[in-house]
Design an enzyme around this catalytic site. Structure first.
Site, PDB file in Angstrom:
ATOM      1  N   LYS A  85      86.488  29.706   4.266  1.00  0.00           N
ATOM      2  CA  LYS A  85      85.444  29.486   3.400  1.00  0.00           C
ATOM      3  C   LYS A  85      84.395  30.137   3.272  1.00  0.00           C
ATOM      4  O   LYS A  85      83.638  30.414   4.455  1.00  0.00           O
ATOM      5  CB  LYS A  85      85.206  27.890   3.398  1.00  0.00           C
ATOM      6  CG  LYS A  85      86.295  26.937   3.124  1.00  0.00           C
ATOM      7  CD  LYS A  85      86.176  25.556   3.513  1.00  0.00           C
ATOM      8  CE  LYS A  85      85.047  24.782   2.356  1.00  0.00           C
ATOM      9  NZ  LYS A  85      85.074  23.401   2.628  1.00  0.00           N
TER      10      LYS A  85
HETATM   11  C1  E4P Z   1      83.883  21.439   0.322  1.00  0.00           C
HETATM   12  O1  E4P Z   1      83.992  22.700   0.092  1.00  0.00           O
HETATM   13  C2  E4P Z   1      82.993  20.714   0.532  1.00  0.00           C
HETATM   14  O2  E4P Z   1      82.356  21.094   1.871  1.00  0.00           O
HETATM   15  C3  E4P Z   1      82.629  19.210   0.652  1.00  0.00           C
HETATM   16  O3  E4P Z   1      83.881  18.771  -0.031  1.00  0.00           O
HETATM   17  C4  E4P Z   1      81.425  18.716   0.266  1.00  0.00           C
HETATM   18  O4  E4P Z   1      81.572  17.398   0.165  1.00  0.00           O
HETATM   19  P1  E4P Z   1      80.195  16.369   0.257  1.00  0.00           P
HETATM   20  O5  E4P Z   1      79.418  16.413  -0.863  1.00  0.00           O
HETATM   21  O6  E4P Z   1      80.949  14.884   0.582  1.00  0.00           O
HETATM   22  O7  E4P Z   1      79.243  16.698   1.727  1.00  0.00           O
END
Ligand code: E4P
Length: 220
Positions: A85
């Site tokens: 990522k």
């Molecule tokens: C995914 O890439 C994100 O890191 C994640 O789903 C963010 O989620 P949140 O808004 O619940 O922290």
């Protein structure tokens, strides 16, 4: 479609991998930090909890593109088929291009706009993660952004997939799927809410009670 869990909770992954048709597990730095387990311990545990199948995602931490590539290699040394990522910033885009050249799969993350997401796909990202709830929470429209991103990818980067992230309610999940989203990642509590509505438990309890009343035993 692909369903992922967004978590570093190994026990939750083990429990839910038995129930859900999981494609894998996504994490982000905050999620990993909340469990305080270093990635070289956590990621193999998550892989094992998934039953040695399923895709894992973990995020780079460095601020500059070249260092992000180094982070990506460190993560892939732990899990060889991990998807890396990368936040879709200027440096992140440069990193995604470099990683593409090296054949390392990536997900463009921290996506708050459809054009931002498209840029990561054009740079070579295999997945793009728009943040549905965070967009809603700041007065935007998460599902509309997912919709627009999907249209842009279809038109200009058909090889990339939307992996919608940041969900807080089953309604957001359903709206996202109705919009045609092909992959989503859910925190364990939201995934569990999809099958644990009070009305469902009440319906099952009533079946059991009626059966017990009629036949005096609980089972067939
Ligand atoms: C995914 O890439 C994100 O890191 C994640 O789903 C963010 O989620 P949140 O808004 O619940 O922290």
């Amino acid at each position: 479609m692909e369903l992922y869990l967004d978590t570093a909770d190994v026990a939750a992954v083990k429990r839910l991998a038995r129930i859900f048709p999981l494609a894998g597990v996504t994490t982000n730095p905050s999620i990993v930090a909340s469990g305080k387990k270093p990635v070289d311990i956590l990621l193999p545990e998550l892989r094992e909890a998934l039953g040695s199948k399923g895709r894992l995602f973990a995020q780079v931490m460095a601020p500059q593109a070249e260092q992000m590539v180094e982070d990506a290699k460190k993560l892939r040394a732990i899990i060889s088929d991990l998807v890396v990522k990368v936040p879709v910033t200027a440096e992140g885009l440069a990193a995604i291009k470099l990683l593409k050249e090296e054949g390392i799969p990536t997900l463009g993350t921290a996506v708050y706009g459809a054009s931002q997401g498209l840029l990561s796909a054009l740079a070579g990202a295999d997945y793009v993660a728009p943040y549905v709830n965070r967009l809603d929470a700041q007065g935007g429209d998460g599902i509309q952004t997912v919709n627009e991103l999907q249209q842009l990818l279809k038109l200009h980067a058909p090889g990339a997939k939307v992996l919608a992230a940041s969900f807080k309610t089953p309604r957001q999940v359903q709206d996202c799927l109705l919009a045609g989203c092909e992959s989503i990642t859910l925190p364990p509590d939201v995934a569990e809410q999809l099958i644990t509505a009070p009305a469902v438990s009440a319906a099952v309890a009533k079946f059991e009670q009626d059966w017990q009343n009629a036949f005096g035993v609980a089972g067939l």
